[in-house]
Design an enzyme around this catalytic site. Structure first.
Site, PDB file in Angstrom:
ATOM      1  N   GLY A 191     -94.792 -35.803  96.498  1.00  0.00           N
ATOM      2  CA  GLY A 191     -94.082 -35.623  97.746  1.00  0.00           C
ATOM      3  C   GLY A 191     -94.127 -36.635  98.939  1.00  0.00           C
ATOM      4  O   GLY A 191     -93.358 -36.371  99.701  1.00  0.00           O
TER       5      GLY A 191
ATOM      6  N   GLU B 232     -99.312 -37.591 103.435  1.00  0.00           N
ATOM      7  CA  GLU B 232     -99.072 -36.275 102.525  1.00  0.00           C
ATOM      8  C   GLU B 232     -97.882 -35.709 103.356  1.00  0.00           C
ATOM      9  O   GLU B 232     -97.292 -36.069 104.493  1.00  0.00           O
ATOM     10  CB  GLU B 232    -100.289 -35.541 103.019  1.00  0.00           C
ATOM     11  CG  GLU B 232    -100.017 -34.062 102.077  1.00  0.00           C
ATOM     12  CD  GLU B 232     -99.702 -34.154 100.665  1.00  0.00           C
ATOM     13  OE1 GLU B 232     -98.835 -34.666 100.182  1.00  0.00           O
ATOM     14  OE2 GLU B 232    -100.427 -33.278  99.821  1.00  0.00           O
ATOM     15  N   ASP B 233     -96.919 -35.100 102.226  1.00  0.00           N
ATOM     16  CA  ASP B 233     -95.818 -34.340 102.768  1.00  0.00           C
ATOM     17  C   ASP B 233     -95.804 -33.354 103.726  1.00  0.00           C
ATOM     18  O   ASP B 233     -95.320 -33.049 104.687  1.00  0.00           O
ATOM     19  CB  ASP B 233     -94.867 -33.902 101.732  1.00  0.00           C
ATOM     20  CG  ASP B 233     -95.633 -33.373 100.606  1.00  0.00           C
ATOM     21  OD1 ASP B 233     -96.704 -32.899 100.610  1.00  0.00           O
ATOM     22  OD2 ASP B 233     -94.858 -33.075  99.612  1.00  0.00           O
TER      23      ASP B 233
ATOM     24  N   ASP C 277    -100.670 -27.260 103.650  1.00  0.00           N
ATOM     25  CA  ASP C 277    -100.527 -25.812 103.826  1.00  0.00           C
ATOM     26  C   ASP C 277    -101.951 -25.510 103.872  1.00  0.00           C
ATOM     27  O   ASP C 277    -102.133 -24.909 105.076  1.00  0.00           O
ATOM     28  CB  ASP C 277     -99.847 -25.413 102.364  1.00  0.00           C
ATOM     29  CG  ASP C 277     -99.465 -24.226 102.138  1.00  0.00           C
ATOM     30  OD1 ASP C 277     -99.182 -23.482 103.208  1.00  0.00           O
ATOM     31  OD2 ASP C 277     -99.506 -23.687 100.869  1.00  0.00           O
TER      32      ASP C 277
ATOM     33  N   LYS D  71     -98.390 -26.796 108.501  1.00  0.00           N
ATOM     34  CA  LYS D  71     -98.240 -25.161 108.400  1.00  0.00           C
ATOM     35  C   LYS D  71     -99.321 -24.780 109.030  1.00  0.00           C
ATOM     36  O   LYS D  71    -100.287 -24.109 108.038  1.00  0.00           O
ATOM     37  CB  LYS D  71     -97.863 -24.789 107.002  1.00  0.00           C
ATOM     38  CG  LYS D  71     -96.469 -24.695 106.731  1.00  0.00           C
ATOM     39  CD  LYS D  71     -96.357 -23.794 105.364  1.00  0.00           C
ATOM     40  CE  LYS D  71     -95.344 -24.286 104.549  1.00  0.00           C
ATOM     41  NZ  LYS D  71     -95.403 -23.447 103.068  1.00  0.00           N
TER      42      LYS D  71
ATOM     43  N   PHE E   9     -91.149 -21.609 103.293  1.00  0.00           N
ATOM     44  CA  PHE E   9     -91.246 -22.379 102.095  1.00  0.00           C
ATOM     45  C   PHE E   9     -90.128 -23.498 102.465  1.00  0.00           C
ATOM     46  O   PHE E   9     -88.568 -23.210 102.615  1.00  0.00           O
ATOM     47  CB  PHE E   9     -91.042 -21.773 100.900  1.00  0.00           C
ATOM     48  CG  PHE E   9     -91.317 -22.998  99.560  1.00  0.00           C
ATOM     49  CD1 PHE E   9     -92.702 -22.991  99.483  1.00  0.00           C
ATOM     50  CD2 PHE E   9     -90.176 -23.515  99.239  1.00  0.00           C
ATOM     51  CE1 PHE E   9     -92.931 -23.786  98.509  1.00  0.00           C
ATOM     52  CE2 PHE E   9     -90.706 -24.511  98.206  1.00  0.00           C
ATOM     53  CZ  PHE E   9     -91.971 -24.573  97.804  1.00  0.00           C
TER      54      PHE E   9
HETATM   55  P1  IMP Z   1    -102.520 -27.339 100.206  1.00  0.00           P
HETATM   56  O1  IMP Z   1    -103.455 -27.923  99.312  1.00  0.00           O
HETATM   57  O2  IMP Z   1    -102.448 -25.725  99.890  1.00  0.00           O
HETATM   58  O3  IMP Z   1    -102.672 -27.953 101.527  1.00  0.00           O
HETATM   59  O4  IMP Z   1    -101.099 -27.797  99.325  1.00  0.00           O
HETATM   60  C1  IMP Z   1    -100.277 -28.775 100.016  1.00  0.00           C
HETATM   61  C2  IMP Z   1     -99.481 -29.058  98.676  1.00  0.00           C
HETATM   62  O5  IMP Z   1     -98.551 -27.476  98.362  1.00  0.00           O
HETATM   63  C3  IMP Z   1     -98.355 -29.912  99.256  1.00  0.00           C
HETATM   64  O6  IMP Z   1     -98.609 -31.319  98.847  1.00  0.00           O
HETATM   65  C4  IMP Z   1     -97.085 -29.362  98.483  1.00  0.00           C
HETATM   66  O7  IMP Z   1     -96.673 -30.120  97.365  1.00  0.00           O
HETATM   67  C5  IMP Z   1     -97.164 -28.140  98.277  1.00  0.00           C
HETATM   68  N1  IMP Z   1     -96.469 -27.155  99.442  1.00  0.00           N
HETATM   69  C6  IMP Z   1     -96.951 -26.318 100.450  1.00  0.00           C
HETATM   70  N2  IMP Z   1     -95.981 -25.798 101.250  1.00  0.00           N
HETATM   71  C7  IMP Z   1     -94.907 -26.418 100.636  1.00  0.00           C
HETATM   72  C8  IMP Z   1     -93.469 -26.060 100.869  1.00  0.00           C
HETATM   73  O8  IMP Z   1     -93.208 -25.285 101.712  1.00  0.00           O
HETATM   74  N3  IMP Z   1     -92.679 -26.651 100.311  1.00  0.00           N
HETATM   75  C9  IMP Z   1     -92.752 -27.398  99.063  1.00  0.00           C
HETATM   76  N4  IMP Z   1     -94.266 -27.718  98.775  1.00  0.00           N
HETATM   77  C10 IMP Z   1     -95.296 -27.239  99.648  1.00  0.00           C
HETATM   78 MG    MG Z   2     -97.485 -32.453  97.310  1.00  0.00          MG
END
Ligand code: IMP
Ligand code: MG
Length: 176
Positions: free
Chosen positions: A43, A96-97, A100, A128, A149
């Site tokens: 990403g 990072e993109d 979440d 987020k 999303f």
């Molecule tokens: P975390 O470990 O829950 O913070 O997840 C982060 C990862 O979840 C990101 O690198 C994305 O790959 C994916 N992700 C979380 N939210 C979204 C979204 O709204 N769209 C696309 N990918 C997402």
């Molecule tokens: Mg990702």
């Protein structure tokens, strides 16, 4: 606009302008240092590519790929592509993109510190904050967004839409 996209949140112009601003902050904060940018695959690629254009430092970049097991409480993180470089005594900037829950970045940051990095900071295009379940914050944030999303500029749904040159909201009928 792509037919599966409901609304554009950030245009390419918005993203480039924000990358310029983030670049200036990073240039200032890392003056005299030689940071190693670590992009999390897949990403982060478009964001890393844009951000780097605004970095005026002696920098390097490399990539790492991890996958986490969502829905479990464990902090297990699968490293599917590891770094090929020694990070000890290096100043690292994880790219990072989106953050979440924070699980991915919390685990990756701890791992890199355990490998002896001198410093580890985080840059994310999107944050987020409402979705956070793990205590981790980015040092540089492109844009804060609500808990919805999003796709484009590296962000996918089922590996699709990463190539879109903007960040948008995915139509609900596409994931239900
Ligand atoms: P975390 O470990 O829950 O913070 O997840 C982060 C990862 O979840 C990101 O690198 C994305 O790959 C994916 N992700 C979380 N939210 C979204 C979204 O709204 N769209 C696309 N990918 C997402
Ligand atoms: Mg990702």
């Amino acid at each position: 606009m792509h037919k599966d996209c409901k609304e554009i949140l950030f245009s390419l112009e918005d993203i480039v302008t924000r990358c310029e601003e983030l670049g200036q902050q990073i240039n200032h904060d890392y003056e005299g240092k030689r940071p190693l940018f670590i992009g999390l695959l897949n990403g982060s690629v478009p964001f890393l590519a844009e951000l780097c254009k605004h970095i005026d430092l002696d920098m390097e970049y490399t990539f790492m790929q991890v996958s986490s097991y969502k829905g479990t409480q464990s902090s297990d993180l699968n490293i599917t592509k590891d770094l090929g470089v020694d990070v000890s005594q290096r100043d690292l900037l994880i790219i990072e993109d989106i953050i979440d829950t924070g699980k991915t970045l919390k685990t990756v940051k701890e791992l890199l510190l355990a490998r002896g990095a001198r410093s580890v900071k985080i840059v994310t295009l999107l944050d987020k904050k409402e979705a956070r379940t793990h205590s981790i914050e980015a040092d540089y944030v492109g844009f804060d967004i609500a808990n919805q999303f999003v796709i484009g500029f590296g962000l996918d749904f089922d590996q699709k839409y990463r190539q879109l040159p903007y960040v948008g909201i995915l139509k609900e009928e596409c994931y239900k």
